[in-house]
Enzyme design. Structure first.
Site, PDB file in Angstrom:
ATOM      1  N   PHE A 233      56.936  21.265  39.200  1.00 49.25           N
ATOM      2  CA  PHE A 233      58.190  21.950  39.518  1.00 49.25           C
ATOM      3  C   PHE A 233      58.327  23.265  38.753  1.00 49.25           C
ATOM      4  O   PHE A 233      59.436  23.713  38.474  1.00 49.25           O
ATOM      5  CB  PHE A 233      59.400  21.050  39.233  1.00 49.25           C
ATOM      6  CG  PHE A 233      59.322  19.695  39.861  1.00 49.25           C
ATOM      7  CD1 PHE A 233      59.129  19.574  41.225  1.00 49.25           C
ATOM      8  CD2 PHE A 233      59.428  18.538  39.103  1.00 49.25           C
ATOM      9  CE1 PHE A 233      59.051  18.319  41.826  1.00 49.25           C
ATOM     10  CE2 PHE A 233      59.343  17.287  39.696  1.00 49.25           C
ATOM     11  CZ  PHE A 233      59.159  17.172  41.057  1.00 49.25           C
ATOM     12  N   GLY A 460      50.586  17.821  43.984  1.00 47.20           N
ATOM     13  CA  GLY A 460      51.316  16.774  44.689  1.00 47.20           C
ATOM     14  C   GLY A 460      51.872  17.254  46.016  1.00 47.20           C
ATOM     15  O   GLY A 460      52.501  16.507  46.754  1.00 47.20           O
ATOM     16  N   THR A 461      51.581  18.512  46.335  1.00 48.15           N
ATOM     17  CA  THR A 461      52.200  19.124  47.512  1.00 48.15           C
ATOM     18  C   THR A 461      51.360  18.967  48.770  1.00 48.15           C
ATOM     19  O   THR A 461      51.857  19.197  49.864  1.00 48.15           O
ATOM     20  CB  THR A 461      52.399  20.627  47.260  1.00 48.15           C
ATOM     21  OG1 THR A 461      51.139  21.159  46.831  1.00 48.15           O
ATOM     22  CG2 THR A 461      53.423  20.866  46.183  1.00 48.15           C
ATOM     23  N   ASN A 629      50.783  21.101  57.940  1.00 42.56           N
ATOM     24  CA  ASN A 629      50.792  19.634  57.926  1.00 42.56           C
ATOM     25  C   ASN A 629      52.246  19.187  57.983  1.00 42.56           C
ATOM     26  O   ASN A 629      52.973  19.292  57.004  1.00 42.56           O
ATOM     27  CB  ASN A 629      50.109  19.112  56.654  1.00 42.56           C
ATOM     28  CG  ASN A 629      50.082  17.588  56.613  1.00 42.56           C
ATOM     29  OD1 ASN A 629      50.678  16.913  57.453  1.00 42.56           O
ATOM     30  ND2 ASN A 629      49.394  17.050  55.611  1.00 42.56           N
ATOM     31  N   GLY A 702      57.394  25.131  49.152  1.00 42.78           N
ATOM     32  CA  GLY A 702      57.798  24.319  47.996  1.00 42.78           C
ATOM     33  C   GLY A 702      59.239  24.504  47.578  1.00 42.78           C
ATOM     34  O   GLY A 702      59.910  23.561  47.194  1.00 42.78           O
ATOM     35  N   GLU A 703      59.722  25.726  47.612  1.00 43.33           N
ATOM     36  CA  GLU A 703      61.034  26.006  47.017  1.00 43.33           C
ATOM     37  C   GLU A 703      62.152  26.159  48.034  1.00 43.33           C
ATOM     38  O   GLU A 703      63.301  25.879  47.734  1.00 43.33           O
ATOM     39  CB  GLU A 703      60.975  27.283  46.167  1.00 43.33           C
ATOM     40  CG  GLU A 703      59.614  27.887  46.035  1.00 43.33           C
ATOM     41  CD  GLU A 703      59.064  27.869  44.610  1.00 43.33           C
ATOM     42  OE1 GLU A 703      57.850  27.959  44.475  1.00 43.33           O
ATOM     43  OE2 GLU A 703      59.837  27.785  43.659  1.00 43.33           O
TER      44      GLU A 703
END
Ligand SMILES: Cc1cc2nc3c(=O)[nH]c(=O)nc-3n(C[C@H](O)[C@H](O)[C@H](O)COP(=O)(O)OP(=O)(O)OC[C@H]3O[C@@H](n4cnc5c(N)ncnc54)[C@H](O)[C@@H]3O)c2cc1C
Lengths: 744, 326
Positions: A233, A460-461, A629, A702-703
């Site tokens: 994070f 982990g993404t 994905n 991600g954000e």
């Protein structure tokens, strides 16, 4: 299958390793003769270390060393901007005798077992010359020096004065901590002049550089290995003191040393999202045209570093407004150094900006979506460049439709369901879309498998899976025959996993490297005696292609050819490699503004009889280009929304002004959302490939999912309760009355 | 953590003779040992003791062994049927993993979550008599508004004990001086000037059982816990209510509050305000006001007074409107 794998809902290729416990996280690696280091942390926020009394600890069973400033050589500082390297804290541990924040390393005890080291660490007595720490904004000296951010467009102050409708409010986002599941940890192992580090990081290459600099050795002597990362994070973008202490301890003992940060110190020594106090002034015409925007931020940083949480960037770009002025000042407090946390700058910035927009909409008697559409930026208001691809309008519209926004009664407390009052809120989301440079190697093996490698990492993404997907798409080799190797500094250079840039960065490199490897196989096919496509010298070589992993003549079905490995076997090759480097595409950067966008729609249920507030519905619509994905992409967004629920409802590190300790430094007292706090979440992608960014049209995700969640919830809370939450997170005392703990 | 001696015992007699600190589920004890808050010289593991049964008592009522796990007790058919307040209280506490370990005896004796009690770098009268109270002018949002003293305002955090308080449970012990039965309402002591003393237990005294009287015919009960998040958090305020109705009237009422007191807080004031009266919103409000009349807020927990009233009123509304268990 060869085209549909991109954009499909693909299970993560590393999933089986993870769920069966075989994935090796930092401290899972087995090292012989490993010793355990445990920190002795300052229990004061502002002090001078007078003495470290370690003789008791030294004599305890299994204790190998008690390292501190008095008995270790000084570490070097990282070169930072000079070398594009960055550590979490510029000051290496033990540099001087000052304690700048609670939880700073004062000593490191190393023993044969973890328990022995912990027991001995308890027995190290530190004598301090104690001063009162300053941990609250109100205790900080006034900002010094020029503002760290100051930018103007037009005349914001003048336009505000004469605006028909004005809003002037201050919003506070408290300190939040990353606290990923896997705590920061380093295992350091010296072999002669060479240092190997098993770590958990978002950037193996930066880590390698920093540790080389701090230990004063050439970068090629350092190897950093981080195949799995139990999330970061942002907290694991840069190495923190434990990494340097592990290296120092291992050097001192000439034996591998492991240092893992205990959970309580995950609140202090490994960064946090800093507190921000944000004043927003908006001026508008009576029909909702923004004529002035001013955004002033005061933000604490640590005593040793200048970290700026760039909250005001969003204010310059989200809405079309001629007169904009933003300014950010820093103050210094006795806290650890802040660091980027998911959506740095934009996420807390939007808390202020989007809350202000929602409040302005109410003042204007306007629907908040209508207000946003009225001020919709067709081109980037800052740079005046056209957007590479912007579909925010559609995000609002799709979201409103799906959520049932038209049925909203904007009157506070007007929407009931049984004992409960429903509150609805919305907000915009924006995040930068970036792309950097990467080198990828793709290897086609004579056993029919493929391998792709790069010194980036999967935090982990789903990065492993994206590599495999592209190789499969390009070669037709099935997904589970594609091995992906990441998280090792010896691999071809790849990007840090931060800012949602990895996907956009690596896709072109993987594609190019794969194409190159395929080209080499096809070349071999026509050059190699024994290959069905062999064209002896002077004859016309057939045109060949690779489909489903088979080499065949282009105008014939693939099944008329042979599996590609037969070509390699015929040529007696183990494998053929392709390698490609792709860059940030700077030319396009000058032509377009690149952003991802989104809209958040939230519902809360408020039971006034028992002052109970719960999030009851969450819908997120995201414009992030092509989704590579669907499963991992949705997972990113939904996970981010959960974090947003935490931000609005629960999360807040509370410092004790007497000691500087975050008093709730454990998972029972620092509240994050539990499963029971999270309703069914829905995520919709409006999917317009952004081909100006890369050939797949994909941006990172991600954000963006976190952006706008908290201000949308704040609006929903107001709609339900009548209380404006301008200091996050919501607390029942906001409604019931009574003083809240001071954080500013 | 400090070094300690470890002993495992198989009989109650040997447990008592071992003269150490009892280890049951360990979810409080081991946690606090790791923090150096508790530093027992000898830890006596009582897990093998044959005290893990829930049994119906011949004359009515229930006997609960000290080693019965919280999750087993919560899901016991008799408890769910006849003492729903207890089942609900247990299930509202901690997390499934913790409840699988936590025991009946250990739960009654769990320690406060006061942040200053849990950190040996702070003064705390409960931990070290006479050292001072860091909560008084510290972050005291979670602290007690009832039963505090100048020396200590730490909340008793148990949910189970609040329900048992309303059920008028009795604690059965065996110690160096033999066996005794202690009414739960006499079991906990207020902090006063010696906050380190939390119960009337003597050193070495082992809890063997808890008994619950048979619920009078037609009794209904309910536990309501209010907190910031939906799960896995201690109560900001909670209410356990056990009532017997005659028509619209409340014939018998037992009330205890959690999250607000320095001990699980039985409220005879609220009971008196309701017994013999009609089940109306107005009467519930009066009872809630009576329950909190003596509350003294600290700097950051004033909201708890209102919240506790809300918990009690809603719990009473719920329990008086539901079908009785028969
Ligand atoms: C993160 C966390 C969250 C929690 N949340 C909640 C919550 O929301 N609500 C709630 O009610 N509780 C909560 N708890 C507390 C939990 O319920 C208690 O820790 C548990 O009930 C203690 O039981 P145990 O068997 O593990 O006790 P132990 O830790 O084994 O013992 C606790 C104490 O009791 C003594 N003891 C144990 N058995 C006996 C006996 N038979 N006779 C005499 N002395 C004995 C021990 O010596 C020790 O002093 C939480 C705990 C944690 C760690």
């Amino acid at each position: 299958m060869s085209t549909s794998i991109i954009g499909a809902a693909v299970n993560r290729v590393d999933g089986p390793l993870k769920v069966s416990g075989q994935a090796q996280y930092a401290v899972d690696h087995k090292l012989e003769n490993l010793a355990y280091g445990v920190g002795v942390f300052s229990t004061m926020g502002n002090a001078r270390v007078v003495r470290v009394e370690a003789s008791d600890a030294q004599g305890m069973p299994g204790v190998l060393a008690v390292l501190h400033r008095g008995n270790t050589p000084p570490l070097y500082r990282p070169a930072e901007r000079l070398e594009h390297s960055r550590a979490g804290e510029i000051r290496p541990p033990f540099e001087d005798d000052q304690v700048y924040y609670y939880g700073q390393y004062v000593a490191l005890v190393i023993a044969n077992t973890l328990e022995q080291a912990q027991a001995a660490a308890d027995k190290v007595r530190v004598q301090y010359d104690v001063r009162k720490p300053a941990v609250l904004l109100s205790e900080a000296p006034a900002p010094q020096g020029p503002p760290r951010v100051h930018s103007t467009r037009g005349d914001a102050a003048g336009a505000f004065e004469s605006a028909a409708v004005k809003l002037d409010e201050t919003y506070t986002v408290p300190v939040e901590v990353h606290n990923p599941m896997e705590m920061h940890a380093t295992m350091a192992h010296w072999e002669g002049e060479n240092l190997t580090l098993y770590v958990t990081t978002q950037g193996v290459l930066n880590y390698q550089k920093v540790l080389a600099e701090v230990m004063g050795i050439p970068v090629e002597n350092v190897r950093v290995i981080s195949p799995f990362c139990g999330s970061g994070f942002g907290g694991k973008l840069f190495p923190w003191p434990e990494s340097m202490l592990a290296a120092l301890g291992a050097q001192h003992l000439k034996r591998p040393v492991r240092v893992q940060v205990p959970r309580s110190m995950m609140f202090t020594t490994v960064g946090h999202r800093p507190l921000t106090q944000q004043r927003v002034r908006l001026g508008a015409t009576a029909d909702g045209q923004l004529v002035s925007m001013q955004h002033d931020v005061v933000q604490p940083t640590s005593m040793v570093d200048e970290y700026v949480e760039y909250c005001t960037g969003v204010t310059k770009t989200l809405y079309a407004c001629e007169n904009v002025e933003v300014r950010q000042d820093l103050v210094r407090l006795n806290v650890g150094t802040p660091t980027p946390m998911r959506g740095p700058g934009a996420v807390p910035g939007l808390v202020a900006l989007e809350s202000a927009m929602n409040e302005l909409a109410e003042k204007l008697g306007m629907d908040p979506i209508a207000l946003r559409l009225k001020n919709y930026a067709e081109t980037d208001p800052g740079s005046k460049l056209p957007y590479s691809s912007k579909h925010l309008r559609e995000c609002y519209q799709k979201g409103a439709e799906q959520f049932g926004w038209a049925k909203r009664n904007p009157k506070v407390g007007s929407m009931r369901r049984g004992n409960e009052i429903l509150g609805w809120g919305m907000a915009s989301a924006i995040w930068d879309a970036g792309r950097g440079g990467a080198t990828v190697r793709v290897r086609l093996n004579s056993d029919g498998t493929a391998r792709a490698s790069c010194a980036t990492q999967d935090i982990g993404t789903g990065t492993y899976t994206i590599f495999a997907q592209v190789v499969t798409e390009k070669t037709g080799i099935v997904l589970d025959k594609v091995q992906v190797v990441l998280g090792d500094s010896t691999l071809p250079p790849g990007p840090t996993s931060g800012g949602s840039t990895v996907t956009a960065t690596v896709l072109p490199a993987i594609a190019k490297a794969t194409d190159q490897a395929v080209q080499r196989v096809l070349q071999a096919a026509v050059m190699t005696p024994g290959s069905p496509f062999f064209a002896p010298h002077g004859t016309q070589a057939p045109k060949v292609a690779m489909t489903n992993g088979w080499v065949h003549e282009v105008d014939k079905p693939y099944s008329s050819g042979v599996p590609f490995e037969e070509i390699l076997i015929a040529r007696r090759l183990a494998a053929l490699d392709g390698e490609a480097t792709t860059g940030p595409d700077l030319a396009n950067r000058e032509r377009y503004a690149f952003n991802s966008f989104g809209a958040q729609f939230m519902e809360v249920a408020w039971d006034p009889g028992i002052a109970r507030l719960r999030v009851s519905r969450a819908l997120t619509v995201i414009d992030a280009g092509k989704i590579i994905n669907r499963k991992a992409g949705t997972n990113q967004v939904l996970g981010a929304v959960v974090m947003g629920i935490g931000m609005a409802m629960f999360e807040e590190a509370i410092y004790d002004p007497r000691t500087g300790k975050p008093i709730n430094n454990n998972f029972a007292d620092y509240l994050v959302a539990t499963n029971a706090d999270v309703p069914e979440l829905e995520c919709i992608f409006v999917e317009y490939p952004d081909y100006h960014l890369n050939e797949y049209g994909a941006r990172g995700i991600g954000e963006i999912g976190l952006a706008g969640v908290a201000p949308a919830l704040a609006m929903a809370i107001y709609h339900a309760t009548g209380v404006r939450v301008r200091t996050l997170p919501f607390r029942v005392e906001d409604v019931l009355g009574g003083e809240r703990a001071t954080i500013v | 953590m400090q070094e300690f001696r470890y002993r495992q015992v198989r009989t109650v007699e040997s447990a008592v003779r071992a003269n150490g600190t009892y280890l049951a589920g360990g979810t409080t004890l081991v946690d606090l040992m790791k923090l150096n808050v508790l530093q027992p010289a000898t830890v006596v593991d009582v897990n093998p003791l044959p005290l893990a049964q829930v049994e119906a008592l011949p004359g009515g009522g229930l006997q609960i062994g000290a080693m019965v796990r919280n999750s087993d007790l919560a899901n016991h058919p008799t408890v769910k049927q006849e003492y729903p307040v207890l089942s609900e209280a247990l299930l509202s506490g901690a997390s499934p993993q913790l409840r699988n370990m936590a025991t009946t005896g250990g739960n009654l004796l769990q320690k406060t979550r006061c942040s200053y009690y849990r950190d040996t770098n702070y003064a705390c009268n409960k931990r070290e008599q006479g050292s001072g109270c860091s909560a008084m002018d510290g972050y005291n949002r979670m602290h007690a508004v009832l039963g505090g003293s100048a020396d200590c305002v730490a909340t008793h955090p148990s949910d189970m004990a609040v329900a048992m308080m309303a059920l008028e449970a009795t604690v059965h012990t065996e110690g160096p001086n033999g066996v005794r039965a202690i009414a739960l309402r006499d079991f906990y002591v207020l902090p006063g000037t010696s906050p380190s003393i939390e119960t009337v237990l003597q050193p070495g005294e082992l809890i063997t059982h808890v008994t619950l009287p048979a619920p009078p015919h037609g009794t209904r009960s309910h536990y309501l816990k209010l907190r910031d998040r939906a799960q896995y958090e201690f109560a900001l305020a909670s209410a356990a209510v056990v009532v017997q109705m005659h028509g619209k009237h409340l014939a018998r009422v037992r009330i205890a509050l959690g999250g607000v007191g320095t001990r699980p807080w039985r409220s005879p004031e609220a009971e008196r305000a309701l017994e013999g009266r009609e089940a109306t919103a107005g009467n519930f409000q009066k009872a809630a006001a009576a329950a909190m009349a003596g509350a003294k807020p600290l700097k950051y927990n004033a909201f708890k007074i209102e919240l506790a009233k809300m918990a009690l009123v809603r719990a009473l509304e719920t329990v008086t409107q539901m079908e009785h268990a028969g």
